[in-house]
Design a protein around this motif. Structure first.
Motif, PDB file in Angstrom:
ATOM      1  N   VAL A   1      53.056  88.495  37.676  1.00  0.00           N
ATOM      2  CA  VAL A   1      53.930  87.477  38.244  1.00  0.00           C
ATOM      3  C   VAL A   1      53.218  86.823  39.419  1.00  0.00           C
ATOM      4  O   VAL A   1      52.725  87.509  40.325  1.00  0.00           O
ATOM      5  N   ARG A   2      53.152  85.487  39.391  1.00  0.00           N
ATOM      6  CA  ARG A   2      52.548  84.728  40.487  1.00  0.00           C
ATOM      7  C   ARG A   2      53.643  83.969  41.219  1.00  0.00           C
ATOM      8  O   ARG A   2      54.298  83.089  40.635  1.00  0.00           O
ATOM      9  N   PRO A   3      53.881  84.264  42.492  1.00  0.00           N
ATOM     10  CA  PRO A   3      54.918  83.538  43.235  1.00  0.00           C
ATOM     11  C   PRO A   3      54.397  82.186  43.717  1.00  0.00           C
ATOM     12  O   PRO A   3      53.197  81.993  43.933  1.00  0.00           O
ATOM     13  N   ALA A   4      55.312  81.263  43.899  1.00  0.00           N
ATOM     14  CA  ALA A   4      54.951  79.972  44.468  1.00  0.00           C
ATOM     15  C   ALA A   4      54.709  80.121  45.973  1.00  0.00           C
ATOM     16  O   ALA A   4      55.232  81.036  46.612  1.00  0.00           O
ATOM     17  N   LEU A   5      53.933  79.215  46.547  1.00  0.00           N
ATOM     18  CA  LEU A   5      53.618  79.308  47.963  1.00  0.00           C
ATOM     19  C   LEU A   5      54.816  78.974  48.841  1.00  0.00           C
ATOM     20  O   LEU A   5      55.136  79.718  49.776  1.00  0.00           O
ATOM     21  N   ASN A   6      55.486  77.876  48.549  1.00  0.00           N
ATOM     22  CA  ASN A   6      56.581  77.439  49.420  1.00  0.00           C
ATOM     23  C   ASN A   6      57.781  76.939  48.639  1.00  0.00           C
ATOM     24  O   ASN A   6      58.522  76.079  49.117  1.00  0.00           O
ATOM     25  N   ALA A   7      57.988  77.452  47.429  1.00  0.00           N
ATOM     26  CA  ALA A   7      59.129  77.043  46.605  1.00  0.00           C
ATOM     27  C   ALA A   7      59.802  78.286  46.037  1.00  0.00           C
ATOM     28  O   ALA A   7      59.215  79.366  45.983  1.00  0.00           O
TER      29      ALA A   7
END
Length: 586
Positions: free
Chosen positions: A415-421
């Motif tokens: 899982v890759r999280p978004a930076l600012n969303a």
């Protein structure tokens, strides 16, 4: 004045005979006097049982029939109720026994028993004639002696026979064919079911996910075709090789939503490939900055970090502080917004599916009634999607993020999280197998001219060439073997509760095989370039091509950390940990 005297004389009337009166009334018989009752005052009875009588309400007064004296009717016009006079005898219907008995040989049988079909084939099996010679009803009818409607003539003793009006002999030429056994239509067409012949075995294709081979997009459009086409992964941007790199670093840390700036002496942002959230560690100077981000009853505060154009959003979870006279420093720790889907912010829950559900649908369902979204490209980027039957997708006391991470791990993904969303992406851990990295398209290119310092650590693993992947209570069990090998060196068996799809098992087996072989962990330090300058920010799970001084090799980014000393014009360093494999094709 006129006066008239009027007088009437009264005397006894003379007796009149009953016959003269013309009435059939005779002397009345004396009635019994003894039953007469003397009326007197009644005795008082129980007053509680007294019912009050009053007038009844008139109902349907308009329907009331008024009875009056009947009018006298002429007695001579009375009709005696005994014999009905006979009228119109000539219209009498013929309901008598005048019909003569004729055509006695025609009998009408009411409710006859149905004729038994195939009475001649009354064996115990009750089967039709499936394989006998075909019976043609038209041909059998032509074989009869006489067909009704054609001319017919008889000759007896040389004279033509003429039937009389009252014949003695009747001729019956009806043809009753013998009862036949029913036959199914096309019973002679026999189809033999057997396995199809396999042709061109050397040309057999193993159908799976296609690999884009053309590194350069062609840009050809197909206006008359709306179906799926192969998505070509664009090549990474080529970095500029310069003798000197001048970077004006820009670092800012503000509190949302008011965007009040924070005084921080050092900032560190990092994430590894198995984490679903970025972490922040910063040192704040002074109590004023701490009061702006200190968590309170309303929950944690949200901050925004911008480094060279790359923006992160964090929530401050905890802080520690040390200080002395005129020098107070506080260390705050934060995580990216995806942590809101995990403990301690998201509640743990349990469920079991009662209908078939896809893995992508299950991940989307976990984010229902939240403002987070999940991106799962099952056709191009992967991992593949699969279906879980009823009862297979079951878990107990897990948060939404733990469920999504477990779904990704089942198919060999991360899982890759978004930076600012408020969104996250499910990606394969190894976008391409390790033994195909030499022909795969990379995500980033890192030249040696940009690396300030490096380090390496040798971590050999067995050279696995097969992996057994299986479900537990549900699912399938498959053996994933690397093509061209004997599969004699298997990895430890992989068992997963949600492994119910063949493509998911194949992807998980490839991910397990890629972890083996001779490998080393290489650490590279390089500047964090803006997003408009290659290579920019390198995130975990990206494939990188390192153009070293002596050779060019490829590796998988396992972790990324960014250090910024102070705010404003600070020194920024990006540290990467790459997994490099030393094997053929890597």
């Amino acid at each position: 004045m006129l006066a008239t005297e009027i007088g009437a004389g009264w005397s006894r009337a003379r007796p009149v005979s009953a016959r003269d009166a013309g009435m059939p009334w005779g002397t009345l018989q004396p009635a019994e006097v003894s039953p007469s009752l003397d009326w007197g005052k009644g005795h008082a009875l129980d007053a509680s049982m007294l019912a009050g009588w009053d007038g009844l309400a008139g109902l349907d007064v308009h329907l009331r029939a008024r009875w009056t004296r009947a009018l006298s009717v002429d007695r001579c016009a009375a009709s005696p109720f005994d014999v009905v006079p006979v009228k119109d005898l000539f219209l009498t219907p013929g309901w008598d026994r005048s019909i003569q008995r004729r055509d006695l040989h025609i009998q009408i049988r009411y409710n006859p028993m149905p004729a038994r079909a195939d009475s001649s084939t009354a064996p115990r099996f009750q089967r039709s004639d499936e394989h006998g010679p075909r019976f043609d009803a038209e041909l059998e009818r032509d074989r009869s002696l006489y067909v009704p409607g054609s001319p017919l003539a008889f000759t007896f003793s040389g004279q033509r026979y003429t039937p009389s009006n009252a014949p003695v002999v009747f001729f019956d030429f009806r043809y009753a064919p013998a009862p036949r056994v029913i036959q199914p239509v096309d019973s002679g067409a026999v189809v033999n079911f057997r396995p199809a012949r396999r042709l061109n075995l050397p040309m057999a294709l193993l159908w799976g996910r296609a690999r884009p081979l053309d590194p350069v997009p062609t840009g050809i459009e197909y206006p008359d075709y709306e179906g799926p086409i192969t998505i070509i992964v664009p090549p990474p941007a080529e970095p500029d090789i310069l003798e000197t790199y001048m970077i004006a670093n820009s670092v800012s840390l503000v509190v949302l939503p008011g965007r009040a700036p924070l005084a921080a002496s050092s900032i560190r942002v990092e994430r590894d490939i198995d984490s679903f959230a970025w972490t922040l560690q910063a040192q704040l100077v002074g109590r004023t900055s701490l009061n702006l981000v200190r968590p309170d009853a309303a929950g944690p505060k949200e901050v925004e970090l911008a480094i060279n154009g790359h923006t992160w959003s964090f929530i401050i979870e905890r802080y520690t502080g040390t200080g002395k006279l005129a020098d107070e420093r506080y260390t705050v720790t934060g995580v990216s917004l995806t942590q809101l889907l995990a403990k301690p912010y998201a509640p743990a829950r349990s469920q079991t599916n009662t209908a078939p559900v896809n893995a992508e649908q299950a991940a989307v369902f976990e984010l229902e009634y939240t403002d987070f979204t999940v991106n799962w490209d099952t056709w191009v980027a992967g991992p593949p999607d699969w279906t879980m039957p009823p009862g297979a997708f079951s878990y107990s006391e897990l948060t939404p993020m733990e469920v999504i991470a477990k779904l990704a791990e089942t198919a060999g993904g991360v899982v890759r999280p978004a930076l600012n969303a408020r969104e996250l992406t499910v990606l394969p851990r190894y976008r391409e197998p390790v033994w195909q990295w030499s022909s795969a398209i990379m995500d980033k290119i890192i030249p040696a001219a940009m690396v300030t310092d490096w380090g390496s650590e040798w971590q050999p693993q067995p050279e696995w060439n097969s992996c057994y992947v299986s479900g537990t209570n549900h699912g399938i069990g498959i053996m994933v073997r690397r093509a061209g090998t004997a599969g004699d060196n298997p990895t430890p068996d992989v068992y997963d509760d949600w492994m119910t799809g063949e493509q998911a098992g194949r992807a998980r087996g490839i991910a397990e095989l890629c972890k083996g072989g001779n490998q080393e962990i290489v650490t590279l330090n390089l500047p964090l370039f803006p997003s408009t300058t290659a290579p920019g920010l390198v995130e975990p799970a990206m494939l990188c091509e390192v153009r070293d001084i002596d050779e060019t090799w490829r590796g998988l980014c396992l972790a990324t950390s960014i250090d910024a000393q102070g705010v404003g014009a600070a020194r920024v360093t990006q540290t990467l940990r790459l997994e490099r494999h030393h094997r053929e094709g890597a």
